[in-house]
Design a protein around this motif. Sequence first.
Motif, PDB file in Angstrom:
ATOM      1  N   LEU A 147      30.168  40.468  36.961  1.00  0.00           N
ATOM      2  CA  LEU A 147      31.514  41.038  36.985  1.00  0.00           C
ATOM      3  C   LEU A 147      32.491  39.950  36.577  1.00  0.00           C
ATOM      4  N   ARG A 148      33.523  40.353  35.811  1.00  0.00           N
ATOM      5  CA  ARG A 148      34.640  39.439  35.576  1.00  0.00           C
ATOM      6  C   ARG A 148      35.698  39.746  36.620  1.00  0.00           C
ATOM      7  N   LEU A 149      35.824  38.846  37.598  1.00  0.00           N
ATOM      8  CA  LEU A 149      36.866  38.993  38.611  1.00  0.00           C
ATOM      9  C   LEU A 149      38.106  38.221  38.174  1.00  0.00           C
ATOM     10  N   SER A 150      39.270  38.813  38.404  1.00  0.00           N
ATOM     11  CA  SER A 150      40.532  38.149  38.106  1.00  0.00           C
ATOM     12  C   SER A 150      41.356  38.051  39.382  1.00  0.00           C
ATOM     13  N   TYR A 151      41.907  36.888  39.630  1.00  0.00           N
ATOM     14  CA  TYR A 151      42.770  36.699  40.793  1.00  0.00           C
ATOM     15  C   TYR A 151      44.241  36.652  40.393  1.00  0.00           C
ATOM     16  N   SER A 152      44.553  37.002  39.143  1.00  0.00           N
ATOM     17  CA  SER A 152      45.912  36.825  38.630  1.00  0.00           C
ATOM     18  C   SER A 152      46.809  38.033  38.839  1.00  0.00           C
ATOM     19  N   PHE A 153      46.222  39.238  38.971  1.00  0.00           N
ATOM     20  CA  PHE A 153      47.069  40.438  38.962  1.00  0.00           C
ATOM     21  C   PHE A 153      47.243  41.077  40.336  1.00  0.00           C
ATOM     22  N   ALA A 154      46.172  41.331  41.031  1.00  0.00           N
ATOM     23  CA  ALA A 154      46.275  41.995  42.331  1.00  0.00           C
ATOM     24  C   ALA A 154      47.076  41.132  43.306  1.00  0.00           C
ATOM     25  N   SER A 155      47.790  41.778  44.210  1.00  0.00           N
ATOM     26  CA  SER A 155      48.542  41.042  45.222  1.00  0.00           C
ATOM     27  C   SER A 155      47.572  40.374  46.197  1.00  0.00           C
ATOM     28  N   ILE A 156      48.093  39.483  47.017  1.00  0.00           N
ATOM     29  CA  ILE A 156      47.257  38.796  48.003  1.00  0.00           C
ATOM     30  C   ILE A 156      46.562  39.806  48.913  1.00  0.00           C
ATOM     31  N   ASP A 157      47.322  40.764  49.410  1.00  0.00           N
ATOM     32  CA  ASP A 157      46.737  41.772  50.299  1.00  0.00           C
ATOM     33  C   ASP A 157      45.690  42.608  49.560  1.00  0.00           C
ATOM     34  N   GLN A 158      45.972  42.948  48.299  1.00  0.00           N
ATOM     35  CA  GLN A 158      45.011  43.734  47.524  1.00  0.00           C
ATOM     36  C   GLN A 158      43.733  42.944  47.254  1.00  0.00           C
ATOM     37  N   LEU A 159      43.864  41.643  46.975  1.00  0.00           N
ATOM     38  CA  LEU A 159      42.682  40.813  46.766  1.00  0.00           C
ATOM     39  C   LEU A 159      41.787  40.833  47.998  1.00  0.00           C
ATOM     40  N   LYS A 160      42.396  40.667  49.162  1.00  0.00           N
ATOM     41  CA  LYS A 160      41.618  40.672  50.405  1.00  0.00           C
ATOM     42  C   LYS A 160      40.934  42.020  50.605  1.00  0.00           C
ATOM     43  N   LYS A 161      41.713  43.079  50.552  1.00  0.00           N
ATOM     44  CA  LYS A 161      41.186  44.419  50.804  1.00  0.00           C
ATOM     45  C   LYS A 161      40.138  44.814  49.764  1.00  0.00           C
ATOM     46  N   GLY A 162      40.473  44.589  48.485  1.00  0.00           N
ATOM     47  CA  GLY A 162      39.594  45.021  47.405  1.00  0.00           C
ATOM     48  C   GLY A 162      38.276  44.266  47.382  1.00  0.00           C
ATOM     49  N   LEU A 163      38.321  42.955  47.566  1.00  0.00           N
ATOM     50  CA  LEU A 163      37.102  42.158  47.507  1.00  0.00           C
ATOM     51  C   LEU A 163      36.183  42.427  48.699  1.00  0.00           C
ATOM     52  N   ILE A 164      36.756  42.562  49.869  1.00  0.00           N
ATOM     53  CA  ILE A 164      35.930  42.840  51.048  1.00  0.00           C
ATOM     54  C   ILE A 164      35.222  44.185  50.890  1.00  0.00           C
ATOM     55  N   ARG A 165      35.956  45.190  50.434  1.00  0.00           N
ATOM     56  CA  ARG A 165      35.334  46.505  50.240  1.00  0.00           C
ATOM     57  C   ARG A 165      34.312  46.453  49.101  1.00  0.00           C
ATOM     58  N   LEU A 166      34.586  45.690  48.049  1.00  0.00           N
ATOM     59  CA  LEU A 166      33.641  45.570  46.941  1.00  0.00           C
ATOM     60  C   LEU A 166      32.326  44.982  47.433  1.00  0.00           C
ATOM     61  N   ALA A 167      32.385  43.994  48.305  1.00  0.00           N
ATOM     62  CA  ALA A 167      31.151  43.404  48.862  1.00  0.00           C
ATOM     63  C   ALA A 167      30.368  44.459  49.630  1.00  0.00           C
ATOM     64  N   GLN A 168      31.077  45.295  50.376  1.00  0.00           N
ATOM     65  CA  GLN A 168      30.407  46.352  51.132  1.00  0.00           C
ATOM     66  C   GLN A 168      29.746  47.366  50.198  1.00  0.00           C
ATOM     67  N   ILE A 169      30.413  47.703  49.091  1.00  0.00           N
ATOM     68  CA  ILE A 169      29.858  48.670  48.140  1.00  0.00           C
ATOM     69  C   ILE A 169      28.587  48.097  47.496  1.00  0.00           C
ATOM     70  N   ILE A 170      28.625  46.821  47.115  1.00  0.00           N
ATOM     71  CA  ILE A 170      27.434  46.194  46.531  1.00  0.00           C
ATOM     72  C   ILE A 170      26.278  46.241  47.528  1.00  0.00           C
ATOM     73  N   GLN A 171      26.582  45.953  48.775  1.00  0.00           N
ATOM     74  CA  GLN A 171      25.544  45.990  49.814  1.00  0.00           C
ATOM     75  C   GLN A 171      24.979  47.398  49.987  1.00  0.00           C
ATOM     76  N   GLU A 172      25.863  48.396  49.963  1.00  0.00           N
ATOM     77  CA  GLU A 172      25.430  49.793  50.117  1.00  0.00           C
ATOM     78  C   GLU A 172      24.530  50.218  48.954  1.00  0.00           C
ATOM     79  N   LEU A 173      24.883  49.831  47.735  1.00  0.00           N
ATOM     80  CA  LEU A 173      24.117  50.234  46.581  1.00  0.00           C
ATOM     81  C   LEU A 173      22.762  49.520  46.504  1.00  0.00           C
ATOM     82  N   SER A 174      22.670  48.366  47.138  1.00  0.00           N
ATOM     83  CA  SER A 174      21.433  47.584  47.052  1.00  0.00           C
ATOM     84  C   SER A 174      20.479  47.887  48.196  1.00  0.00           C
ATOM     85  N   SER A 175      20.922  48.641  49.182  1.00  0.00           N
ATOM     86  CA  SER A 175      20.073  48.901  50.355  1.00  0.00           C
ATOM     87  C   SER A 175      19.283  50.200  50.206  1.00  0.00           C
TER      88      SER A 175
END
Length: 480
Positions: A452-480
Amino acid sequence: MSDEWKLNRSTSTPLHHQIYEYLKRKIINGEWPVGTKIPPQRDLAQKFQVNRSTIVYALGELAADGLIMSRAGSGTIVANNTWSLLTAAPPPDWISYVKSGAYHPNIQIIQEINAAETDPAIIRLGTGELAPELLPTQKIKQIFHSADSLSLGYSEPKGSLYLREMISKYIKSKGINASPPSIMIVSGALQALQLISVGLLHRGSTIFHETPSYLNSVHVFQSAGMNLLGIPMDQKGMQAHSIGRLKRQHNGALLYSIPTFHNPTGIVMSSDRRTELLQTCKKESIPIIEDDVYGDLWFENPPPHPLKSMDEQGQILYIGGMSKTLGPGLRIGWIVGPEPVIDRLSDIKMQTDYGSSSLSQFAVAEWLSSGLYEEHLAEIRAELLERRNLTINILNKYFKDLSTWNVPNGGFYIWLTINKQISLHQLFKKALKEGILINPGNVYDRNNQNHLRLSYSFASIDQLKKGLIRLAQIIQELSS
């Protein structure tokens, strides 16, 4: 389907009839010509926030009118409009015209990304531009407000002489000596590539580039009848040793490189690799396009000088710009190269758009001449460093068992390697459904299925936290 029409839920007119009238207008007005594929029922239901049965009723009325029809394997298409129902003369077959155009359409996932980016509620974890709050909007307004005189006329073919003089001084700090006649203003780096593709190269040529590469996400060379060939990278940048052999095998005409904060990997080509690449291309008589739009976005230490700073033979066309640092809406970039090449490209530019915006050229010239640009860069570097550090901390906490990544020293991007066996397509779809937009690696290399190409330049600080944490959970769900 991005227009602003909305259902009126306070009227007595049934919702399905409102939708029917809306879709009918798009057909009879010619916005949806005969042959146009109607969006799927699920998408229409989501757009209008209604039950799918409501869409079925609306489409049923259109079908009863003879305006749409369903085709096996093709979905629902516009079959007629009111004019074609009243006359024997068929309307223009615009769909065949669309399919006949020389310029290639974006790949499907890029079209989906572009559409999703218009939704303000989406968390954009792949967008390669500065967040709106990082753009110097108020200072730009002040520049225009305090201007003694503004020109609304066309500039000369190569662009504003004053701006080119400022760019000449600015790139001297990067070790590049170029006088204004060898500099041309363009409407962003992408236009520079477009002009090069139609002005300097012939059909059937092969363009070398790093793999993965930003070039694979646009069709500027492919639509001009050229081929792209990727050359492997390592942590020092493009591996130059195979270029000679590949040139002879594939009719190599030109090499494109982003040596500084590469898109999408964030890699900075080392000084020794830059020397090796330039010497190899000299030996093989291969011109180079150097794309340096991220070069000013370093954090603690400046990167090596551009390849162009070592160019003693006019071998390199150097592209710079302000879209990544000052504002994408300004649409100001530049090409530096031999004067005959610049003359040729400026002639083509005058035939296509008669010059970049004079207002934008004025604003950029003022920023460069006043010292505001250097002040702005210092602020942006600090902001981006903070965002990079935040992103790395989140990755360390939530992604350490799922993936590996690089730690960039500048630019916008982290190249994330997913260590789990999952489908990038499923990941993209599931994340998007939950309001998270990502850029899969196969956008930049069609064979890539684990980045994945992740960018830290556009999303707000709160969005980065929320989006990345949920993305990790989605990857875990898809791999289990």
